[in-house]
Design an enzyme around this catalytic site. Structure first.
Site, PDB file in Angstrom:
ATOM      1  N   SER A 191       0.914  -1.348   0.194  1.00 28.60           N
ATOM      2  CA  SER A 191      -0.116  -0.021   0.041  1.00 28.60           C
ATOM      3  C   SER A 191       0.936   1.106  -0.019  1.00 28.60           C
ATOM      4  O   SER A 191       2.059   1.216   0.433  1.00 28.60           O
ATOM      5  CB  SER A 191      -0.891   0.142   1.235  1.00 28.60           C
ATOM      6  OG  SER A 191      -1.411   1.316   1.394  1.00 28.60           O
ATOM      7  N   TYR A 204      -0.980  -1.193  10.613  1.00 25.82           N
ATOM      8  CA  TYR A 204      -1.273  -1.416   9.093  1.00 25.82           C
ATOM      9  C   TYR A 204      -0.105  -0.978   8.137  1.00 25.82           C
ATOM     10  O   TYR A 204       0.272  -1.754   7.686  1.00 25.82           O
ATOM     11  CB  TYR A 204      -2.540  -0.570   8.684  1.00 25.82           C
ATOM     12  CG  TYR A 204      -2.786  -0.756   7.245  1.00 25.82           C
ATOM     13  CD1 TYR A 204      -3.624  -2.056   6.895  1.00 25.82           C
ATOM     14  CD2 TYR A 204      -2.505   0.188   6.127  1.00 25.82           C
ATOM     15  CE1 TYR A 204      -3.882  -2.140   5.375  1.00 25.82           C
ATOM     16  CE2 TYR A 204      -3.141  -0.003   5.085  1.00 25.82           C
ATOM     17  CZ  TYR A 204      -3.614  -1.160   4.608  1.00 25.82           C
ATOM     18  OH  TYR A 204      -3.900  -1.402   3.494  1.00 25.82           O
TER      19      TYR A 204
HETATM   20  N1  NAP Z   1      -8.571  -0.642  -1.455  1.00 28.87           N
HETATM   21  C1  NAP Z   1      -7.426   0.282  -1.206  1.00 28.87           C
HETATM   22  O1  NAP Z   1      -7.716   1.365  -1.689  1.00 28.87           O
HETATM   23  C2  NAP Z   1      -6.185  -0.128  -0.875  1.00 28.87           C
HETATM   24  C3  NAP Z   1      -5.318   0.626  -1.064  1.00 28.87           C
HETATM   25  C4  NAP Z   1      -4.031   0.209  -0.592  1.00 28.87           C
HETATM   26  C5  NAP Z   1      -3.809  -1.248  -0.331  1.00 28.87           C
HETATM   27  N2  NAP Z   1      -4.805  -2.129  -0.384  1.00 28.87           N
HETATM   28  C6  NAP Z   1      -4.650  -3.413   0.007  1.00 28.87           C
HETATM   29  O2  NAP Z   1      -5.134  -4.188  -0.865  1.00 28.87           O
HETATM   30  C7  NAP Z   1      -5.531  -5.629  -0.578  1.00 28.87           C
HETATM   31  C8  NAP Z   1      -7.236  -5.776  -0.713  1.00 28.87           C
HETATM   32  O3  NAP Z   1      -7.706  -4.772  -0.243  1.00 28.87           O
HETATM   33  P1  NAP Z   1      -9.456  -4.491  -0.492  1.00 28.87           P
HETATM   34  O4  NAP Z   1      -9.654  -2.875  -0.455  1.00 28.87           O
HETATM   35  O5  NAP Z   1      -9.614  -5.057  -1.992  1.00 28.87           O
HETATM   36  O6  NAP Z   1     -10.033  -5.393   0.492  1.00 28.87           O
HETATM   37  P2  NAP Z   1     -11.566  -5.804   0.736  1.00 28.87           P
HETATM   38  O7  NAP Z   1     -12.408  -5.195  -0.409  1.00 28.87           O
HETATM   39  O8  NAP Z   1     -11.833  -5.601   2.059  1.00 28.87           O
HETATM   40  O9  NAP Z   1     -11.366  -7.240   0.096  1.00 28.87           O
HETATM   41  C9  NAP Z   1     -10.853  -8.232   1.110  1.00 28.87           C
HETATM   42  C10 NAP Z   1     -10.841  -9.798   0.507  1.00 28.87           C
HETATM   43  O10 NAP Z   1     -10.259 -10.445   1.298  1.00 28.87           O
HETATM   44  C11 NAP Z   1     -11.017 -11.544   1.983  1.00 28.87           C
HETATM   45  N3  NAP Z   1     -10.797 -11.571   3.287  1.00 28.87           N
HETATM   46  C12 NAP Z   1     -10.841 -10.324   4.452  1.00 28.87           C
HETATM   47  N4  NAP Z   1     -10.351 -10.652   5.484  1.00 28.87           N
HETATM   48  C13 NAP Z   1      -9.888 -12.130   5.344  1.00 28.87           C
HETATM   49  C14 NAP Z   1      -9.444 -13.099   6.179  1.00 28.87           C
HETATM   50  N5  NAP Z   1      -9.151 -12.878   7.486  1.00 28.87           N
HETATM   51  N6  NAP Z   1      -9.336 -14.467   5.642  1.00 28.87           N
HETATM   52  C15 NAP Z   1      -9.552 -14.623   4.436  1.00 28.87           C
HETATM   53  N7  NAP Z   1      -9.852 -13.657   3.609  1.00 28.87           N
HETATM   54  C16 NAP Z   1     -10.168 -12.636   4.155  1.00 28.87           C
HETATM   55  C17 NAP Z   1     -12.471 -10.996   1.676  1.00 28.87           C
HETATM   56  O11 NAP Z   1     -13.621 -12.309   1.376  1.00 28.87           O
HETATM   57  P3  NAP Z   1     -14.209 -12.675   2.691  1.00 28.87           P
HETATM   58  O12 NAP Z   1     -14.990 -11.575   3.350  1.00 28.87           O
HETATM   59  O13 NAP Z   1     -15.129 -13.820   1.989  1.00 28.87           O
HETATM   60  O14 NAP Z   1     -13.307 -13.366   3.567  1.00 28.87           O
HETATM   61  C18 NAP Z   1     -12.420 -10.162   0.601  1.00 28.87           C
HETATM   62  O15 NAP Z   1     -12.520 -11.077  -0.667  1.00 28.87           O
HETATM   63  C19 NAP Z   1      -5.320  -5.259   0.881  1.00 28.87           C
HETATM   64  O16 NAP Z   1      -4.155  -6.069   1.176  1.00 28.87           O
HETATM   65  C20 NAP Z   1      -5.071  -3.884   1.407  1.00 28.87           C
HETATM   66  O17 NAP Z   1      -4.317  -3.642   2.427  1.00 28.87           O
HETATM   67  C21 NAP Z   1      -5.927  -1.520  -0.612  1.00 28.87           C
END
Ligand code: NAP
Ligand code: NAG
Ligand code: NAG
Ligand code: NAG
Length: 310
Positions: A191, A204
């Site tokens: 991130s 985080y």
């Molecule tokens: N979105 C952003 O702007 C952003 C920015 C910087 C970095 N990131 C990084 O990108 C990655 C994805 O983020 P996102 O925003 O796409 O997340 P998200 O929408 O919250 O999606 C999370 C995914 O992971 C699964 N998940 C969550 N907790 C879990 C657990 N304990 N065990 C297994 N599966 C789990 C969820 O499915 P279930 O609920 O079915 O488990 C879902 O498929 C993360 O590493 C985040 O730190 C995101």
């Protein structure tokens, strides 16, 4: 007599040349990675690494977008996350839209070592070309100081298992077969917050710094053995994690993000994923230096900027 050698003037000239070269290098790299379609590696190159891709956290947000885009480029997909009904739904969707084979593995990455045996078994007979270490969580929805969230001990343990342990263990599971075939790609989703310490997101941001540091080092260790490691540092991408943010205009569509980020594979080991995030990342580094963001005034400003709007 004007042409007398002046050490100060020489120093100024050398500095100016260095700055110009540095800026030209930065602009050149940015153009090469994000703007030149001719240098992209393409789907056949991707498929040559192996028939399957494994994506953790594959049912929503960035992970879901990666899973779809990898399937569109011709790979079969293993989806891993917690909720079995969401997994099955997403797998069916991928098979229907892209005509690839899928497999789902249910796992909760907040768990410890005990969850990885089942994952290893689930992946045993597959030729895995691409691993996307995407799963990750925040420990509070709102930006807050470490002690301002409930149940700190449990949340920290969950966060470290989910954001750090998962990456290291998944890599250890998949790496041996990649090394033996001298082919493989590991993508770690870090991130922009992992680039430096971030007050109000301390654990985080530290967990994402681990991802970056670990990726770079392991990438160096296995480069000669044909394994490519890339760290992706997104800013704001559409997902449940960013659903509440007041900066909706800066939020990038997740499908566009995954497509553009995958286009940079093989061109760079560190990427913001897309041009707009590269620019934001550069601006943030310039206008939010550590001496300011870690100061009392920096923290006050962060509170102000990040406070939920309602
Ligand atoms: N979105 C952003 O702007 C952003 C920015 C910087 C970095 N990131 C990084 O990108 C990655 C994805 O983020 P996102 O925003 O796409 O997340 P998200 O929408 O919250 O999606 C999370 C995914 O992971 C699964 N998940 C969550 N907790 C879990 C657990 N304990 N065990 C297994 N599966 C789990 C969820 O499915 P279930 O609920 O079915 O488990 C879902 O498929 C993360 O590493 C985040 O730190 C995101
Ligand atoms: C799994 O997801 C479905 C659909 O989003 C939801 O209805 C269900 O409550 C979830 N199950 C669990 C155990 O969270
Ligand atoms: C990222 O990639 C490296 C290289 O394989 C891997 O060892 C590591 O576990 C992955 N995750 C992190 C957090 O670096
Ligand atoms: C947020 O989560 C819900 C329920 O799990 C899911 O249906 C939805 O697609 C997710 N939103 C995004 C933007 O990923």
């Amino acid at each position: 007599m004007e042409s007398e050698w002046d050490p100060l003037r020489a120093l100024g000239a050398v500095t100016a040349v260095c700055l110009l070269l540095w800026a030209a290098w930065g602009v050149g790299c940015t153009v090469y990675v994000y703007l030149l379609p001719q240098v992209r590696r393409g789907a056949p190159w991707l498929r040559a690494h192996g028939a399957w891709a494994v994506v953790t956290g594959a049912t929503s947000g960035i992970g879901r977008a990666y899973a779809h885009e990898l399937a569109r480029r011709g790979l079969n997909i293993v989806l891993i996350s917690r909720n079995l009904s969401k997994l099955k739904l997403e797998a069916e969707e991928i098979e229907r839209l892209h005509g690839r084979v899928t497999r789902v593995i249910q796992a909760d990455f907040t768990g410890g070592l005990e969850i990885y045996e089942a994952i290893e078994t689930g992946l045993k007979d597959l030729e895995i070309g691409v691993l996307v270490n995407n799963v990750g969580m925040l420990y509070t929805k709102k930006p807050s100081k470490l002690l301002d969230c409930e149940n700190v001990a449990k949340r920290l343990s969950d966060l470290i298992n989910c954001n750090i342990m998962s990456v290291a263990q998944m890599t250890a599971i998949v790496l041996p077969q990649m090394v033996s075939r001298s082919k493989g790609i590991i993508i770690n989703v870090s991130s922009i917050l992992g680039k430096k310490p971030n007050p109000l997101f301390s654990a985080y941001s530290a967990s994402k710094a681990f991802v970056r540091s670990f990726s770079q080092a392991v990438g160096a260790e296995y480069f000669a053995e044909g394994v490519l490691v890339q760290t992706v540092n997104p800013c704001l991408v559409e997902s449940n994690m960013t659903a509440g943010t007041k900066y909706q205009m800066a939020v990038m569509n997740s499908e566009d993000y995954a497509r553009q980020a995958l286009d940079t594979l093989g061109l760079t080991s560190q990427t913001s994923g897309c041009l707009s995030h590269a620019v934001q990342s550069f601006l943030l580094a310039v206008f939010q230096p550590n001496w300011f963001s870690l100061s009392r005034w920096g923290i006050k400003l962060s509170y102000l900027l990040l406070k939920p709007s309602n």
